[in-house]
Design a protein around this motif. Structure first.
Motif, PDB file in Angstrom:
ATOM      1  N   GLU A  18       1.559   6.651  -6.855  1.00 25.66           N
ATOM      2  CA  GLU A  18       0.446   7.530  -7.207  1.00 25.66           C
ATOM      3  C   GLU A  18       0.819   8.996  -7.008  1.00 25.66           C
ATOM      4  O   GLU A  18       0.540   9.839  -7.866  1.00 25.66           O
ATOM      5  CB  GLU A  18      -0.787   7.176  -6.366  1.00 25.66           C
ATOM      6  CG  GLU A  18      -2.025   7.934  -6.734  1.00 25.66           C
ATOM      7  CD  GLU A  18      -2.483   7.676  -8.159  1.00 25.66           C
ATOM      8  OE1 GLU A  18      -2.936   8.654  -8.805  1.00 25.66           O
ATOM      9  OE2 GLU A  18      -2.397   6.534  -8.637  1.00 25.66           O
TER      10      GLU A  18
ATOM     11  N   HIS B 191      -8.981   9.518  -9.712  1.00 27.58           N
ATOM     12  CA  HIS B 191      -8.992   8.471  -8.691  1.00 27.58           C
ATOM     13  C   HIS B 191      -7.793   8.539  -7.750  1.00 27.58           C
ATOM     14  O   HIS B 191      -7.793   7.879  -6.717  1.00 27.58           O
ATOM     15  CB  HIS B 191      -9.026   7.083  -9.347  1.00 27.58           C
ATOM     16  CG  HIS B 191     -10.130   6.934 -10.340  1.00 27.58           C
ATOM     17  ND1 HIS B 191     -11.462   6.923  -9.979  1.00 27.58           N
ATOM     18  CD2 HIS B 191     -10.099   6.841 -11.685  1.00 27.58           C
ATOM     19  CE1 HIS B 191     -12.206   6.804 -11.065  1.00 27.58           C
ATOM     20  NE2 HIS B 191     -11.402   6.751 -12.109  1.00 27.58           N
ATOM     21  N   GLY B 192      -6.774   9.317  -8.089  1.00 24.20           N
ATOM     22  CA  GLY B 192      -5.538   9.336  -7.310  1.00 24.20           C
ATOM     23  C   GLY B 192      -5.722   9.717  -5.861  1.00 24.20           C
ATOM     24  O   GLY B 192      -5.234   9.034  -4.963  1.00 24.20           O
TER      25      GLY B 192
ATOM     26  N   ASP C 168       0.825  -1.206   0.000  1.00 21.36           N
ATOM     27  CA  ASP C 168       0.000   0.000   0.000  1.00 21.36           C
ATOM     28  C   ASP C 168       0.862   1.260   0.000  1.00 21.36           C
ATOM     29  O   ASP C 168       0.566   2.224  -0.706  1.00 21.36           O
ATOM     30  CB  ASP C 168      -0.933   0.026   1.211  1.00 21.36           C
ATOM     31  CG  ASP C 168      -2.039  -1.014   1.148  1.00 21.36           C
ATOM     32  OD1 ASP C 168      -2.248  -1.627   0.085  1.00 21.36           O
ATOM     33  OD2 ASP C 168      -2.691  -1.216   2.200  1.00 21.36           O
TER      34      ASP C 168
ATOM     35  N   LEU D 129       2.409   1.652  -3.439  1.00 19.46           N
ATOM     36  CA  LEU D 129       1.374   2.111  -4.369  1.00 19.46           C
ATOM     37  C   LEU D 129       1.082   3.589  -4.173  1.00 19.46           C
ATOM     38  O   LEU D 129       0.979   4.357  -5.137  1.00 19.46           O
ATOM     39  CB  LEU D 129       0.098   1.293  -4.179  1.00 19.46           C
ATOM     40  CG  LEU D 129      -1.131   1.756  -4.963  1.00 19.46           C
ATOM     41  CD1 LEU D 129      -0.890   1.670  -6.460  1.00 19.46           C
ATOM     42  CD2 LEU D 129      -2.350   0.924  -4.562  1.00 19.46           C
ATOM     43  N   LEU D 130       0.961   4.015  -2.932  1.00 20.36           N
ATOM     44  CA  LEU D 130       0.689   5.418  -2.638  1.00 20.36           C
ATOM     45  C   LEU D 130       1.820   6.307  -3.147  1.00 20.36           C
ATOM     46  O   LEU D 130       1.572   7.351  -3.754  1.00 20.36           O
ATOM     47  CB  LEU D 130       0.488   5.603  -1.136  1.00 20.36           C
ATOM     48  CG  LEU D 130       0.137   7.023  -0.728  1.00 20.36           C
ATOM     49  CD1 LEU D 130      -0.980   7.001   0.302  1.00 20.36           C
ATOM     50  CD2 LEU D 130       1.343   7.728  -0.155  1.00 20.36           C
TER      51      LEU D 130
ATOM     52  N   HIS E 135     -16.997  11.410  -6.369  1.00 23.53           N
ATOM     53  CA  HIS E 135     -16.096  10.463  -7.022  1.00 23.53           C
ATOM     54  C   HIS E 135     -16.929   9.564  -7.927  1.00 23.53           C
ATOM     55  O   HIS E 135     -17.928   9.004  -7.498  1.00 23.53           O
ATOM     56  CB  HIS E 135     -15.352   9.632  -5.970  1.00 23.53           C
ATOM     57  CG  HIS E 135     -14.452   8.618  -6.584  1.00 23.53           C
ATOM     58  ND1 HIS E 135     -14.631   7.277  -6.392  1.00 23.53           N
ATOM     59  CD2 HIS E 135     -13.388   8.746  -7.412  1.00 23.53           C
ATOM     60  CE1 HIS E 135     -13.703   6.618  -7.061  1.00 23.53           C
ATOM     61  NE2 HIS E 135     -12.937   7.487  -7.693  1.00 23.53           N
TER      62      HIS E 135
ATOM     63  N   ARG F 144      -7.812   6.421   0.907  1.00 26.69           N
ATOM     64  CA  ARG F 144      -8.175   5.087   1.398  1.00 26.69           C
ATOM     65  C   ARG F 144      -7.001   4.324   1.975  1.00 26.69           C
ATOM     66  O   ARG F 144      -7.173   3.500   2.874  1.00 26.69           O
ATOM     67  CB  ARG F 144      -8.831   4.285   0.284  1.00 26.69           C
ATOM     68  CG  ARG F 144     -10.210   4.810  -0.014  1.00 26.69           C
ATOM     69  CD  ARG F 144     -10.972   3.956  -0.958  1.00 26.69           C
ATOM     70  NE  ARG F 144     -12.282   4.545  -1.210  1.00 26.69           N
ATOM     71  CZ  ARG F 144     -13.065   4.179  -2.180  1.00 26.69           C
ATOM     72  NH1 ARG F 144     -12.705   3.215  -3.002  1.00 26.69           N
ATOM     73  NH2 ARG F 144     -14.233   4.767  -2.338  1.00 26.69           N
ATOM     74  N   LEU F 145      -5.787   4.572   1.466  1.00 25.92           N
ATOM     75  CA  LEU F 145      -4.630   3.821   1.932  1.00 25.92           C
ATOM     76  C   LEU F 145      -3.987   4.422   3.179  1.00 25.92           C
ATOM     77  O   LEU F 145      -3.551   3.695   4.059  1.00 25.92           O
ATOM     78  CB  LEU F 145      -3.575   3.720   0.824  1.00 25.92           C
ATOM     79  CG  LEU F 145      -3.961   2.931  -0.417  1.00 25.92           C
ATOM     80  CD1 LEU F 145      -2.831   2.967  -1.434  1.00 25.92           C
ATOM     81  CD2 LEU F 145      -4.336   1.501  -0.072  1.00 25.92           C
TER      82      LEU F 145
ATOM     83  N   PRO G 234     -16.402   6.319  -9.946  1.00 26.37           N
ATOM     84  CA  PRO G 234     -15.505   5.209 -10.255  1.00 26.37           C
ATOM     85  C   PRO G 234     -15.531   4.768 -11.717  1.00 26.37           C
ATOM     86  O   PRO G 234     -14.548   4.258 -12.232  1.00 26.37           O
ATOM     87  CB  PRO G 234     -15.980   4.080  -9.341  1.00 26.37           C
ATOM     88  CG  PRO G 234     -16.766   4.742  -8.277  1.00 26.37           C
ATOM     89  CD  PRO G 234     -17.331   5.996  -8.870  1.00 26.37           C
TER      90      PRO G 234
ATOM     91  N   ILE H 255      -7.458   7.057  -3.872  1.00 27.00           N
ATOM     92  CA  ILE H 255      -6.528   5.993  -3.484  1.00 27.00           C
ATOM     93  C   ILE H 255      -5.717   6.428  -2.269  1.00 27.00           C
ATOM     94  O   ILE H 255      -5.588   5.686  -1.297  1.00 27.00           O
ATOM     95  CB  ILE H 255      -5.593   5.638  -4.666  1.00 27.00           C
ATOM     96  CG1 ILE H 255      -6.393   4.952  -5.777  1.00 27.00           C
ATOM     97  CG2 ILE H 255      -4.435   4.761  -4.207  1.00 27.00           C
ATOM     98  CD1 ILE H 255      -5.638   4.808  -7.085  1.00 27.00           C
TER      99      ILE H 255
END
Length: 154
Positions: A69, A119-120, A62, A65-66, A111, A126-127, A113, A123
């Motif tokens: 992003e 979406h960045g 995660d 990934l963050l 948002h 959420r992370l 989907p 993300i």
């Protein structure tokens, strides 16, 4: 190597490495660096392995990934990334990506989907446990924090 953190992989005899007193910071200059997203991912994965004995699964994945992003967003929306800063303490890991644009991010609301783009920040939200943006003289820094307890359990 000093071992003093919580258990990893469910093995009570395998502890993660301890951070130095006061934590530790690592910086990666991204300005002018070829393939900055890939380099930032590799840099972050190495720091997580050193600090928390995390590999590419769970919360470690995660975090990577963050970072990817945030760097990609700096390339697309921030006039290019300047620097990645990883700041680890006993309480949290803070990730910061600086770019050249003074424009602060705004999540696309509502948002959607099913639509491309936008979406960045969803993300990131959420992370991470917390995130935000801070202007500075050369642009801004987008930061996100992960509670250390999440990483030491990974």
């Amino acid at each position: 190597m000093t071992m003093s953190r919580g258990t990893l992989d469910g093995d009570p005899h395998r502890a993660g490495p301890a951070l130095p007193v006061g934590g530790q910071r690592r910086r990666l200059t991204l300005a002018g660096l070829p393939k900055p997203v890939a380099r930032a991912r590799t840099f972050t994965a190495g720091a997580l392995a050193d600090w928390y004995a995390c590999t590419g699964e769970g919360v470690a994945a995660d975090v990577v990934l963050l970072v990817a992003e945030l760097v990609a967003n700096a390339m697309l929306h921030g006039d290019g990334p300047l620097e990645l800063l990883l700041d680890a303490t006993g309480a949290r890991l803070r990730v910061g990506v600086s770019d050249r644009s003074p424009a602060l991010p705004a999540p696309r609301l509502p948002h959607e989907p099913a639509l491309p783009g936008g979406h960045g920040l969803v993300i990131v939200e959420r992370l991470a446990d917390r995130w935000g943006a801070e202007p500075h003289g050369r642009g801004k820094t987008i930061w996100a924090e992960f509670d250390a307890a999440r990483l030491t359990r990974a």
